[in-house]
Scaffold this active site. Structure first.
Site, short mmCIF file in Angstrom:
data_model
loop_
_atom_site.label_atom_id
_atom_site.label_comp_id
_atom_site.label_asym_id
_atom_site.label_seq_id
_atom_site.Cartn_x
_atom_site.Cartn_y
_atom_site.Cartn_z
N CYS A 2 4.76 32.66 6.09
CA CYS A 2 5.15 32.74 7.49
C CYS A 2 5.79 31.41 7.88
O CYS A 2 5.32 30.34 7.49
CB CYS A 2 4.01 33.00 8.44
N ARG A 28 9.86 31.56 3.71
CA ARG A 28 8.40 31.56 3.90
C ARG A 28 7.84 32.95 4.18
O ARG A 28 6.61 33.13 4.26
CB ARG A 28 8.03 30.62 5.05
N TRP A 73 5.18 36.95 6.81
CA TRP A 73 4.75 37.53 5.54
C TRP A 73 3.38 38.11 5.84
O TRP A 73 2.42 37.38 6.08
CB TRP A 73 4.66 36.43 4.47
N ASN A 99 0.68 30.66 11.40
CA ASN A 99 0.78 30.75 9.94
C ASN A 99 -0.60 30.46 9.37
O ASN A 99 -1.15 29.40 9.65
CB ASN A 99 1.82 29.71 9.46
N GLY A 100 -1.16 31.41 8.63
CA GLY A 100 -2.50 31.20 8.07
C GLY A 100 -3.34 32.44 8.24
O GLY A 100 -2.82 33.54 8.46
N GLU A 469 6.39 32.49 -18.29
CA GLU A 469 7.28 32.16 -17.17
C GLU A 469 8.49 33.11 -17.15
O GLU A 469 8.93 33.54 -16.08
CB GLU A 469 7.73 30.69 -17.29
N LYS A 473 9.80 35.39 -13.99
CA LYS A 473 11.17 35.36 -13.42
C LYS A 473 11.77 36.76 -13.40
O LYS A 473 12.35 37.17 -12.40
CB LYS A 473 12.10 34.45 -14.24
N GLU A 476 9.89 39.14 -10.84
CA GLU A 476 9.96 38.89 -9.40
C GLU A 476 11.34 39.14 -8.80
O GLU A 476 11.43 39.49 -7.64
CB GLU A 476 9.44 37.50 -9.03
N HIS A 492 -2.62 41.96 -31.96
CA HIS A 492 -3.96 42.24 -31.44
C HIS A 492 -3.91 43.21 -30.28
O HIS A 492 -4.84 43.27 -29.48
CB HIS A 492 -4.64 40.92 -31.05
N LYS A 586 8.01 31.99 -0.50
CA LYS A 586 8.11 30.81 -1.36
C LYS A 586 6.88 29.94 -1.32
O LYS A 586 6.44 29.41 -2.33
CB LYS A 586 9.34 29.98 -0.96
C1 F6R Z 1 7.69 31.89 -9.09
C2 F6R Z 1 7.25 30.89 -8.13
C3 F6R Z 1 5.80 30.78 -7.84
C4 F6R Z 1 5.43 29.33 -7.54
C5 F6R Z 1 3.97 29.26 -7.09
C6 F6R Z 1 3.51 27.84 -6.83
O1 F6R Z 1 9.06 31.82 -9.30
O2 F6R Z 1 8.04 30.21 -7.53
O3 F6R Z 1 5.04 31.27 -8.88
O4 F6R Z 1 5.61 28.56 -8.68
O5 F6R Z 1 3.82 30.00 -5.91
O6 F6R Z 1 4.28 27.24 -5.84
P1 F6R Z 1 4.32 25.67 -5.66
O7 F6R Z 1 4.96 25.08 -6.86
O8 F6R Z 1 5.10 25.46 -4.42
O9 F6R Z 1 2.89 25.21 -5.53
#
Ligand code: F6R
Length: 591
Positions: A2, A28, A73, A99-100, A469, A473, A476, A492, A586
């Site tokens: 948010c 956000r 969000w 926000n929270g 990772e 990517k 998402e 396994h 994010k």
């Molecule tokens: C995936 C992504 C998330 C962040 C995670 C941690 O592409 O961006 O998995 O890596 O939410 O976020 P930070 O690094 O801001 O603590």
């Protein structure tokens, strides 16, 4: 999660200021949006589901000198117009954005309902304006009623409230970020993050946890939320520029940020050598070094476990920050916790930090967002210097985090300059790799894969966390089901998933484990898999090959980049917006 943004001051276009600014906080949260404008003795609220970026700013150009806005969000209550913020008091004189999460909202709501308050939404936030309204019955001063109301809230929050009667904005912070932009000739901007007001000012106050503020647009007061006692607060000048936060000529932030890796490795490595040595000493002397982070940053920590093992033979313990509290028994005052976070605001990472501090341990933070809570609360901080990362999918932050962690490992081995040289060479080879032909090649591959429903990725050593990772990517942004495995784990269980032509990405280096992973790829191929190799050399088992430079221990940094590009083009080819993936935000400021 948010975004909140409010303005109060001399300008009379508060509505357009906050709508324009909140668009820069869309990362956000982007399921719904809303605005409250003060018009004389009235609060005019407009809110709806959908993305704030789709809203026409000009529509809000009314004579108005105070407004608050929100981009949501959803946590409590579905994505509906009524659940969007702002929420208002029964008398419509108070509007609140938040926000929270208010953890005791059910009890508060019940008590307020017994007093006759009617609730229109399913959100936890709606209790806040009603609670302030109730407190104003005891004493009408808005700021003190707000303070008393906040003291009844349990949970994490950043709250911004507007009142028609006092004509002021008040805000408080406990756990979620709030920053005040000060433009002397214009007024005050209060936001979850700096890009909201960067067009107007670079002079800021960071609100601390347990702090509140009151402003009427011509002056501002800061006070302790618990006691209500006022205190002075110094402002800070930040160096961020508007250009850094713009897309420029790129179609999406994600591609812009992937391409910025031409220079961000060098920027990450550009650290104060004395500081890096001090940190290496702290690791050497610590009784237990722990690394904690979430999501992509957690994969950087997992890669670092291999860096510390291979480069310096030093044991570190890595945990997902959300799981960290279960390991608190291992922490001592002599322990060191390294937290890694792009945003510097992730709730689980903050919690890990607080647990370590309670145990008396020291905390090193590796962050991108300078001035963030994690940056300010850590004992030492190293910045990865990547510049603002706007796309929800983290790209340049990951490679910057790995570069800094690798530099620390080399320093601990007494080889700072060797590490620096390797990383600078890696950066320069990435610069050469990221040319238009390379992008076209991967785009063409994405076109052949865009209809796939599943995809698997394997890696060994530091390429194992990169396989995990890669899956994040691809999932998402393209919504293709992707899973990463340690190559040796295939037999396994996961190999049962392989069918004729199942795409399997194989992340390879040029080291002692290459032979093993190539054998694993051969086993996959024997079951019909289509093998897409990523590595410095072409192997016979590859059906497709994405070439990357041979950079020894820095291979993970190179190998992930073609996958980031592939994920980007898979999203675009499937008609998805890679910058704003569904269900995500994010900055994950809730646990
Ligand atoms: C995936 C992504 C998330 C962040 C995670 C941690 O592409 O961006 O998995 O890596 O939410 O976020 P930070 O690094 O801001 O603590």
């Amino acid at each position: 999660m948010c975004g909140i943004f409010g303005y109060i001051g001399k300008r009379t276009d508060a509505g357009t200021i906050v709508i324009d600014g909140i668009k820069n906080l869309e990362y956000r949260g982007y399921d719904s949006w809303g605005i409250a404008q003060r018009q004389g003795n009235l609060i005019i609220v407009e809110k709806n589901t959908g993305k704030i970026s789709d809203v026409d700013t000009a529509r809000f150009h009314q004579e108005c000198s105070a407004a608050i806005a929100h981009t949501r969000w959803a946590t409590h209550g579905g994505v509906t117009q009524l659940n969007a913020h702002p929420h208002t008091s029964s008398d419509m004189h108070i509007a609140v954005v938040h926000n929270g999460i208010i953890e005791n909202n059910e009890l508060l709501r019940k008590n307020l309902q017994e007093k006759g308050h009617i609730f229109l939404s399913d959100t936890d936030t709606e209790v806040i304006p009603h609670l302030i309204e109730e407190e104003q019955k005891i004493s009408s001063d808005f700021a003190s009623a707000f303070q008393r109301a906040c003291k009844k809230l349990e949970g994490r929050y950043a709250i911004l409230a507007m009142n028609t009667k006092s004509g002021s904005l008040v805000a408080a912070r406990k756990g979620s970020p709030l920053i005040v932009g000060v433009a002397k000739d214009q007024g005050y901007f209060i936001a979850s993050d700096i890009p909201a007001f960067l067009n107007y000012t670079r002079t800021v106050h960071y609100l601390d946890d347990g702090e509140m503020l009151v402003t009427d647009g011509s002056s501002i007061l800061f006070a302790d939320l618990e006691s209500g006692k006022e205190h002075p607060k110094r402002h800070i000048k930040i160096t961020r520029t508007v250009e850094e936060t713009q897309k420029g000529d790129f179609d999406h932030f994600m591609l812009k940020e992937i391409m910025e890796q031409k220079e961000t490795i060098a920027r990450a490595v550009n650290q104060n050598e004395e500081q890096i040595r001090t940190i290496a000493d702290a690791i050497k002397n610590a009784q237990g070094t722990f690394l904690a982070a979430c999501g992509t940053a957690h994969k950087a920590c997992m890669a670092a476990e291999y860096f510390f093992s291979v480069i310096v033979q030093h044991h570190v313990n890595v945990a997902s920050a959300g799981e960290f509290k279960l390991f608190h028994h291992f922490l001592k005052p002599e322990s060191l916790l390294i937290v890694v976070s792009q945003s510097g605001e992730t709730a689980d990472v903050l919690e890990a930090m607080h647990i370590a501090k309670l145990k008396g341990a020291k905390v090193l933070a590796i962050v991108n967002n300078e001035g963030s809570t994690i940056d300010r609360e850590a004992d030492f901080t190293l910045s990865i210097n990547a510049g603002p990362e706007r796309a929800v999918a983290s790209t340049k932050a990951l490679t910057g985090q790995m570069a800094v962690l690798m530099l620390i490992a080399y320093t601990l081995a007494g080889k700072l300059h060797e590490g620096k040289t390797l990383l600078l060479e890696t950066g320069s080879m990435i610069n050469d790799m990221l040319n238009p032909r390379y992008l076209e090649r991967i785009k063409a591959l994405a076109q052949t894969l865009k209809e796939e429903e599943d995809c698997y990725i394997i890696g060994k050593s530091w390429n194992f966390p990169m396989a995990l990772e890669s899956a994040i990517k691809i999932q998402e942004v393209s919504y293709i089901h992707a899973e990463g495995f340690a190559a040796a784990e295939l037999k396994h269980g996961p190999i049962a998933l392989i069918e004729e032509n199942t795409p399997c990405l194989v992340l390879v280096g040029n080291d002692e484990v290459t032979v093993d992973i190539i054998n694993n790829a051969i086993e996959l191929k024997a079951r019909g898999a289509k093998i897409i190799g990523v590595g410095p050399a072409r192997h016979a088992v590859f059906d497709e090959w994405l070439k990357v430079p041979d950079v020894g221990p820095a291979q993970a940094i190179c190998n992930i980049i073609p996958i980031q590009i592939l994920a980007y083009y898979l999203a675009v080819e499937r008609g998805k917006n890679p910058d704003l993936p569904r269900n995500l935000a994010k900055s994950v400021t809730v646990k």
